[in-house]
Design a protein around this motif. Structure first.
Motif, PDB file in Angstrom:
ATOM      1  N   LEU A  24      32.521   2.783  35.833  1.00 57.57           N
ATOM      2  CA  LEU A  24      31.074   2.697  35.624  1.00 57.57           C
ATOM      3  C   LEU A  24      30.355   2.197  36.875  1.00 57.57           C
ATOM      4  O   LEU A  24      29.262   2.659  37.202  1.00 57.57           O
ATOM      5  N   GLN A  25      30.958   1.233  37.554  1.00 57.20           N
ATOM      6  CA  GLN A  25      30.330   0.681  38.753  1.00 57.20           C
ATOM      7  C   GLN A  25      30.388   1.658  39.928  1.00 57.20           C
ATOM      8  O   GLN A  25      29.483   1.673  40.760  1.00 57.20           O
ATOM      9  N   LYS A  28      27.364   5.641  39.506  1.00 53.97           N
ATOM     10  CA  LYS A  28      26.073   5.119  39.043  1.00 53.97           C
ATOM     11  C   LYS A  28      25.265   6.141  38.250  1.00 53.97           C
ATOM     12  O   LYS A  28      24.350   5.789  37.534  1.00 53.97           O
ATOM     13  N   THR A  29      25.612   7.432  38.363  1.00 53.58           N
ATOM     14  CA  THR A  29      24.876   8.442  37.615  1.00 53.58           C
ATOM     15  C   THR A  29      25.667   8.809  36.365  1.00 53.58           C
ATOM     16  O   THR A  29      26.862   9.043  36.408  1.00 53.58           O
ATOM     17  N   THR A  30      24.990   8.848  35.253  1.00 50.63           N
ATOM     18  CA  THR A  30      25.600   9.172  33.980  1.00 50.63           C
ATOM     19  C   THR A  30      24.966  10.445  33.454  1.00 50.63           C
ATOM     20  O   THR A  30      23.748  10.565  33.410  1.00 50.63           O
ATOM     21  N   GLN A  76      29.569   7.069  25.860  1.00 47.66           N
ATOM     22  CA  GLN A  76      29.319   5.697  26.305  1.00 47.66           C
ATOM     23  C   GLN A  76      28.504   4.909  25.287  1.00 47.66           C
ATOM     24  O   GLN A  76      28.785   3.728  25.034  1.00 47.66           O
ATOM     25  N   GLN A 149      27.520  -3.159  31.185  1.00 54.27           N
ATOM     26  CA  GLN A 149      27.580  -2.005  32.096  1.00 54.27           C
ATOM     27  C   GLN A 149      27.250  -0.705  31.364  1.00 54.27           C
ATOM     28  O   GLN A 149      26.530   0.145  31.893  1.00 54.27           O
ATOM     29  N   ALA A 153      24.140   1.709  32.242  1.00 58.15           N
ATOM     30  CA  ALA A 153      24.390   3.103  32.606  1.00 58.15           C
ATOM     31  C   ALA A 153      23.566   4.067  31.755  1.00 58.15           C
ATOM     32  O   ALA A 153      23.300   5.193  32.161  1.00 58.15           O
ATOM     33  N   ASN A 154      23.139   3.609  30.584  1.00 57.21           N
ATOM     34  CA  ASN A 154      22.371   4.456  29.678  1.00 57.21           C
ATOM     35  C   ASN A 154      20.934   3.987  29.509  1.00 57.21           C
ATOM     36  O   ASN A 154      20.256   4.356  28.549  1.00 57.21           O
TER      37      ASN A 154
END
Length: 167
Positions: A24-25, A28-30, A76, A149, A153-154
């Motif tokens: 996840l770190q 950075k784009t989800t 996620q 996190q 991310a969302n």
């Protein structure tokens, strides 16, 4: 043998959490889609049925808004909800309940209430575990860090709070 098996499972979960946090770190784009929070909640509760059953905990899903759809990553968001419900189950007493409510309100899309003790100061951001932390505490700290996190991310805001009656 059962104790050893439990410790191996906990260690495996911690390693997987670390790998997921790192992923996840790094990314950075989800990729986002339309995510229905009611559907995510149903799946999370189904996946935790055995854990809840072990403690005779009833997990109740209340859907006030079935059309509560956000832009996010379905996997996620489901994992985030599942982890929060799991923490509620773990921290609740035997023969109690956890209530998951999908409200769809602007500032509070979903709430998870339990009757267990609050997670305590040691589990507040930045979710740091000390060297003398027990395995369960370390696992909960890691799970909360991962929840943070996943929420970031969302583009979701995660808020942990305690009411006067420990819910």
């Amino acid at each position: 043998i059962q104790t050893l098996s439990n410790q191996i499972n906990i260690s495996e979960d911690l390693i997987n959490d670390l790998l997921t946090l790192n992923k996840l770190q790094q990314n950075k784009t989800t990729q986002t889609d339309s995510v229905n929070l009611s559907e995510c909640s149903v799946q999370a509760i189904e996946e935790l049925a055995d854990l809840a059953g072990e403690k005779s905990i009833f997990v109740d899903l209340e859907i006030e808004n079935n059309d509560c759809v956000i832009s996010g990553n379905w996997e996620q968001v489901t994992q985030l909800i599942k982890r929060l419900i799991k923490l509620s189950i773990i921290n609740s007493t035997f023969d109690s309940s956890v209530v998951v409510t999908v409200t769809g309100q602007a500032k509070q899309l979903i709430t998870i209430k339990d009757t267990g003790p609050a997670l305590g100061q040691r589990h507040k951001a930045p979710y740091v575990a000390s060297a003398d932390s027990d395995t369960e505490s370390l696992q909960q700290t890691m799970s909360l860090a991962l929840c943070e996190q996943l929420s970031q991310a969302n583009n979701l805001q995660l808020t942990l709070s305690q009411s006067d009656n420990n819910t």
